[in-house]
Design a protein around this motif. Sequence first.
Motif, PDB file in Angstrom:
ATOM      1  N   PRO A   1     -28.115  27.163   3.166  1.00 43.18           N
ATOM      2  CA  PRO A   1     -29.093  28.078   3.747  1.00 43.18           C
ATOM      3  C   PRO A   1     -29.335  29.297   2.853  1.00 43.18           C
ATOM      4  O   PRO A   1     -28.538  29.604   1.960  1.00 43.18           O
ATOM      5  CB  PRO A   1     -28.438  28.497   5.072  1.00 43.18           C
ATOM      6  N   ARG A   2     -30.444  29.980   3.117  1.00 43.07           N
ATOM      7  CA  ARG A   2     -30.769  31.229   2.428  1.00 43.07           C
ATOM      8  C   ARG A   2     -30.787  32.340   3.466  1.00 43.07           C
ATOM      9  O   ARG A   2     -31.385  32.190   4.539  1.00 43.07           O
ATOM     10  CB  ARG A   2     -32.133  31.111   1.727  1.00 43.07           C
ATOM     11  N   VAL A   3     -30.137  33.445   3.152  1.00 37.33           N
ATOM     12  CA  VAL A   3     -30.073  34.587   4.052  1.00 37.33           C
ATOM     13  C   VAL A   3     -30.865  35.729   3.435  1.00 37.33           C
ATOM     14  O   VAL A   3     -30.574  36.168   2.310  1.00 37.33           O
ATOM     15  CB  VAL A   3     -28.615  35.029   4.309  1.00 37.33           C
ATOM     16  N   VAL A   4     -31.882  36.203   4.145  1.00 37.68           N
ATOM     17  CA  VAL A   4     -32.730  37.307   3.686  1.00 37.68           C
ATOM     18  C   VAL A   4     -32.463  38.506   4.586  1.00 37.68           C
ATOM     19  O   VAL A   4     -32.630  38.423   5.805  1.00 37.68           O
ATOM     20  CB  VAL A   4     -34.221  36.927   3.734  1.00 37.68           C
ATOM     21  N   ILE A   5     -32.037  39.608   3.983  1.00 34.18           N
ATOM     22  CA  ILE A   5     -31.650  40.793   4.744  1.00 34.18           C
ATOM     23  C   ILE A   5     -32.633  41.910   4.439  1.00 34.18           C
ATOM     24  O   ILE A   5     -32.838  42.284   3.285  1.00 34.18           O
ATOM     25  CB  ILE A   5     -30.209  41.212   4.390  1.00 34.18           C
ATOM     26  N   ARG A   6     -33.263  42.434   5.497  1.00 35.74           N
ATOM     27  CA  ARG A   6     -34.247  43.506   5.364  1.00 35.74           C
ATOM     28  C   ARG A   6     -33.878  44.643   6.308  1.00 35.74           C
ATOM     29  O   ARG A   6     -33.065  44.477   7.215  1.00 35.74           O
ATOM     30  CB  ARG A   6     -35.655  43.006   5.711  1.00 35.74           C
ATOM     31  N   GLY A   7     -34.523  45.799   6.106  1.00 35.35           N
ATOM     32  CA  GLY A   7     -34.351  46.874   7.063  1.00 35.35           C
ATOM     33  C   GLY A   7     -34.153  48.222   6.419  1.00 35.35           C
ATOM     34  O   GLY A   7     -34.467  48.432   5.242  1.00 35.35           O
ATOM     35  N   VAL A   8     -33.583  49.143   7.210  1.00 34.27           N
ATOM     36  CA  VAL A   8     -33.418  50.516   6.762  1.00 34.27           C
ATOM     37  C   VAL A   8     -32.118  51.077   7.316  1.00 34.27           C
ATOM     38  O   VAL A   8     -31.679  50.714   8.405  1.00 34.27           O
ATOM     39  CB  VAL A   8     -34.615  51.382   7.214  1.00 34.27           C
ATOM     40  N   ALA A   9     -31.511  51.949   6.532  1.00 36.49           N
ATOM     41  CA  ALA A   9     -30.315  52.673   6.961  1.00 36.49           C
ATOM     42  C   ALA A   9     -30.658  54.156   6.944  1.00 36.49           C
ATOM     43  O   ALA A   9     -30.899  54.724   5.873  1.00 36.49           O
ATOM     44  CB  ALA A   9     -29.134  52.385   6.046  1.00 36.49           C
ATOM     45  N   PHE A  10     -30.735  54.775   8.123  1.00 38.82           N
ATOM     46  CA  PHE A  10     -31.084  56.189   8.249  1.00 38.82           C
ATOM     47  C   PHE A  10     -29.825  56.955   8.636  1.00 38.82           C
ATOM     48  O   PHE A  10     -29.297  56.800   9.741  1.00 38.82           O
ATOM     49  CB  PHE A  10     -32.170  56.380   9.315  1.00 38.82           C
ATOM     50  N   LEU A  11     -29.323  57.741   7.685  1.00 44.90           N
ATOM     51  CA  LEU A  11     -28.070  58.467   7.897  1.00 44.90           C
ATOM     52  C   LEU A  11     -26.964  57.508   8.339  1.00 44.90           C
ATOM     53  O   LEU A  11     -26.109  57.847   9.161  1.00 44.90           O
ATOM     54  CB  LEU A  11     -28.245  59.583   8.940  1.00 44.90           C
ATOM     55  N   GLY A  12     -27.022  56.299   7.818  1.00 45.98           N
ATOM     56  CA  GLY A  12     -26.035  55.278   8.145  1.00 45.98           C
ATOM     57  C   GLY A  12     -25.876  54.348   6.968  1.00 45.98           C
ATOM     58  O   GLY A  12     -26.248  54.680   5.836  1.00 45.98           O
ATOM     59  N   GLY A  13     -25.334  53.177   7.194  1.00 51.31           N
ATOM     60  CA  GLY A  13     -25.109  52.263   6.094  1.00 51.31           C
ATOM     61  C   GLY A  13     -25.213  50.804   6.473  1.00 51.31           C
ATOM     62  O   GLY A  13     -24.862  50.421   7.590  1.00 51.31           O
ATOM     63  N   VAL A  14     -25.715  50.002   5.549  1.00 49.60           N
ATOM     64  CA  VAL A  14     -25.722  48.546   5.669  1.00 49.60           C
ATOM     65  C   VAL A  14     -25.005  48.010   4.439  1.00 49.60           C
ATOM     66  O   VAL A  14     -25.369  48.329   3.303  1.00 49.60           O
ATOM     67  CB  VAL A  14     -27.145  47.973   5.754  1.00 49.60           C
ATOM     68  N   GLU A  15     -23.991  47.207   4.663  1.00 51.88           N
ATOM     69  CA  GLU A  15     -23.171  46.674   3.570  1.00 51.88           C
ATOM     70  C   GLU A  15     -23.187  45.151   3.622  1.00 51.88           C
ATOM     71  O   GLU A  15     -22.918  44.554   4.661  1.00 51.88           O
ATOM     72  CB  GLU A  15     -21.735  47.182   3.703  1.00 51.88           C
ATOM     73  N   VAL A  16     -23.510  44.520   2.504  1.00 47.10           N
ATOM     74  CA  VAL A  16     -23.569  43.063   2.406  1.00 47.10           C
ATOM     75  C   VAL A  16     -22.574  42.611   1.349  1.00 47.10           C
ATOM     76  O   VAL A  16     -22.676  43.018   0.183  1.00 47.10           O
ATOM     77  CB  VAL A  16     -24.981  42.574   2.044  1.00 47.10           C
TER      78      VAL A  16
END
Length: 220
Positions: free
Chosen positions: A190-205
């Motif tokens: 499979p392919r995983v596509v990660i989108r979005g926004v981190a506002f005064l926070g964090g997204v870690e992949v």
Amino acid sequence: MTEPEGGNYYPAPLDDARRGQIRADNADRMRADAFLSAAMTVGALTPEEYSERAGEALAATSLAQLDALLADLPLDRLGGAVAESTAGQTRVSTSGAAPVARTAGILSGSELSGGAVVGSDLKATAFLGGVDIDLREVEFTAPVLEIRCKAMMGGIRIVVPSDVTVEVHGSGVGGSFSGAGAGPGRAGAPRVVIRGVAFLGGVEVTRVARGAETGPRRPN
């Protein structure tokens, strides 16, 4: 039904009445699915029959329930096909089970992992909380999974298996959106596509091998 020579599906003797009381775990379900998939590959099951039985295997709670799904299959002749299959590799399932569509940590924490089913779309929201998504053992039911992230003064951590293709297209506003886990995977995975926004926070992949520790969960 005979136990496949050299097979490792059965952790207790066949036809033992106690198997109805022995709870199945994710490894048992995966081994059962490997035999079901091999049966479809050699023509012993149609794709529709495989899809139905694979869904029942995913929901099975005892070893006896898994036995019933395999009772009419030539398991002794499927051992070779199972050995040649992509055991332990991430693949797309056709079980048809309803996928999880959203997960949220709002003033708290949430976790998506284990035998959860994911489809083509997943929304992840963290607001003053944390979301942990571990895709290493989930059931993929679509070739592409798009995860749409929104981290507002909170954190989202996504752990992906090493053999999937990962794309990261997020941005940080006073926060961070890490794409360290992005990269190519195995053909057919499979392919995983990660989108979005981190506002005064964090997204870690990140990519973490199966069975390895992922570290402490994000604080709520």
